[in-house]
Design an enzyme around this catalytic site. Structure first.
Site, short mmCIF file in Angstrom:
data_model
loop_
_atom_site.label_atom_id
_atom_site.label_comp_id
_atom_site.label_asym_id
_atom_site.label_seq_id
_atom_site.Cartn_x
_atom_site.Cartn_y
_atom_site.Cartn_z
N ASP A 78 0.82 -1.22 0.00
CA ASP A 78 0.00 0.00 0.00
C ASP A 78 0.85 1.27 0.00
O ASP A 78 0.32 2.38 0.10
CB ASP A 78 -0.96 0.00 1.20
CG ASP A 78 -0.22 -0.04 2.52
OD1 ASP A 78 1.04 -0.04 2.52
OD2 ASP A 78 -0.89 -0.09 3.57
N GLY A 79 2.18 1.11 -0.09
CA GLY A 79 3.05 2.28 -0.18
C GLY A 79 3.65 2.72 1.14
O GLY A 79 4.52 3.59 1.17
N GLU A 80 3.19 2.14 2.26
CA GLU A 80 3.74 2.55 3.56
C GLU A 80 5.19 2.11 3.69
O GLU A 80 5.55 0.99 3.33
CB GLU A 80 2.91 1.94 4.70
CG GLU A 80 1.56 2.60 4.86
CD GLU A 80 0.79 2.04 6.05
OE1 GLU A 80 1.31 1.12 6.73
OE2 GLU A 80 -0.33 2.51 6.28
N ARG B 188 8.54 28.03 7.36
CA ARG B 188 8.09 29.32 6.81
C ARG B 188 6.60 29.54 7.07
O ARG B 188 6.11 30.65 6.93
CB ARG B 188 8.41 29.40 5.31
CG ARG B 188 9.90 29.49 5.06
CD ARG B 188 10.21 29.73 3.60
NE ARG B 188 9.84 28.60 2.77
CZ ARG B 188 9.93 28.60 1.43
NH1 ARG B 188 10.36 29.68 0.80
NH2 ARG B 188 9.60 27.53 0.74
N ASP C 238 16.70 40.29 1.65
CA ASP C 238 15.63 41.00 2.37
C ASP C 238 16.13 41.33 3.78
O ASP C 238 17.19 40.84 4.21
CB ASP C 238 14.32 40.18 2.42
CG ASP C 238 14.49 38.79 3.02
OD1 ASP C 238 15.35 38.63 3.91
OD2 ASP C 238 13.77 37.88 2.59
N LYS D 253 12.46 43.07 -0.25
CA LYS D 253 11.78 42.04 -1.05
C LYS D 253 10.29 42.02 -0.75
O LYS D 253 9.89 42.10 0.41
CB LYS D 253 12.39 40.66 -0.72
CG LYS D 253 11.71 39.50 -1.44
CD LYS D 253 12.45 38.20 -1.21
CE LYS D 253 11.93 37.43 -0.05
NZ LYS D 253 12.54 36.11 0.11
#
Ligand code: R5P
Length: 296
Positions: free
Chosen positions: A33-35, A103, A174, A198
């Site tokens: 299942d991709g795990e 961020r 910046d 910026k």
């Protein structure tokens, strides 16, 4: 005892050498299942102090190392923290050289989460201490629920800049990166500092305003905490060349470099891109291992 995620093998080994501690060999595979399942590679020779047969144990403290460069890398880091606890480590220290989601330190619009808070709570729920390198905003570490350390990479970066002339102009794109530029200038021991203004328009586009910057004939070093799409550095380099800069080198702590960022930077005439190994890649010329080892 070091356990490194698949994205930070180089730094895990550099750190292990600096600390004179072994790296635990790990193997990775995915279920249908991709795990992801990460496990001690018991086909490899295990370092003294690690037992993995009918039971699993590791002696002493465990230092788990991995930058959260993707959601998958974040999850892998949580798996390694759990593995360290499973092995009975006396202390689990988590080194996250690059903190993804940093961020998103505030809800930029109503209806958004403070993702940096969610990220830090998750990373510190199961560790005794978290160590990071030059986070985007140090204030986000207040969201952690375990003690934290923020390591500066600027001196390492200064040593790895290469030729920058006798009187470089060290420029932050910046105001937020001005301190970084000041510290870099002090570390290289020559040159002058300036910063630009910026405004971010969208994910990939910024507007940069130059005021009294005198770049004419100068060798410029642009420095920022990270380069992601390259939009900031490319726009800043355009402005600086427009002012007559002789050359521009771009330096950053975290070379995220998504998509074709490196090509964009070179096409803007940036002569060299210098980053650290908080994120492994083509410009990770400088190692932060000594700086991180010093706080461990
Ligand atoms: C933002 O404030 C950061 O300091 C960097 O300037 C920014 O992350 C760079 O992103 P990009 O390379 O996409 O312009």
């Amino acid at each position: 005892m070091l356990l490194g995620t698949s994205t930070n093998q180089h730094l895990a080994h550099a750190l292990a050498a600096a600390l004179e501690e072994p790296v635990v060999p790990l193997a990775y595979r995915r279920f249908a299942d991709g795990e992801l399942i990460v496990e001690v590679d018991d086909d490899a020779a295990l370092p003294r102090g690690v037992v993995c047969d009918d039971t699993f144990s590791l002696d002493g403290r465990a230092v788990v190392v991995g930058s959260t460069v993707s959601d998958a890398a974040h999850l892998e880091l949580l798996q390694l923290q759990d593995l360290a606890h499973e092995g009975g480590a006396t202390e689990v220290i988590t080194v996250v050289p690059y903190l993804g989601y940093a961020r998103q330190d505030v809800a930029h619009h109503p209806g958004q989460p403070v993702s940096a808070r969610a990220m830090l709570r998750s990373l510190t729920a199961s560790t005794d201490r978290l160590v990071t390198v030059e986070p985007h905003e140090e204030a986000i570490l207040e969201y952690a629920t375990a003690p934290t350390d923020a390591v500066s990479a600027v001196h390492a970066l200064a040593d790895g800049l290469g030729p920058i002339g006798d009187d470089p102009l060290i420029v932050a794109p910046d105001a937020g990166a001005r301190d970084l530029a000041e510290t870099l200038c002090a570390s290289v021991g020559r040159g002058t500092v300036d910063h630009l203004e910026k405004e971010r328009i969208d994910d990939t586009t910024v507007e940069i305003t130059v005021s009294e910057t005198d770049a004419s004939g100068r060798a410029v070093v642009l420095v920022d905490d990270e380069i992601s799409t390259g939009g900031t550095m490319v726009t800043a380099a355009d402005e600086l060349y427009g002012l007559g800069a002789a050359s521009v080198v771009a330096a950053c702590v975290h070379p995220v470099l998504v998509g074709g960022a490196y090509t964009r930077l070179r096409r803007a005439g940036i002569e060299r891109v210098v980053g650290t190994d908080t994120i492994e890649g083509q410009v990770s010329r400088v190692s932060v291992a000594e700086q991180v080892a010093a706080v461990l």
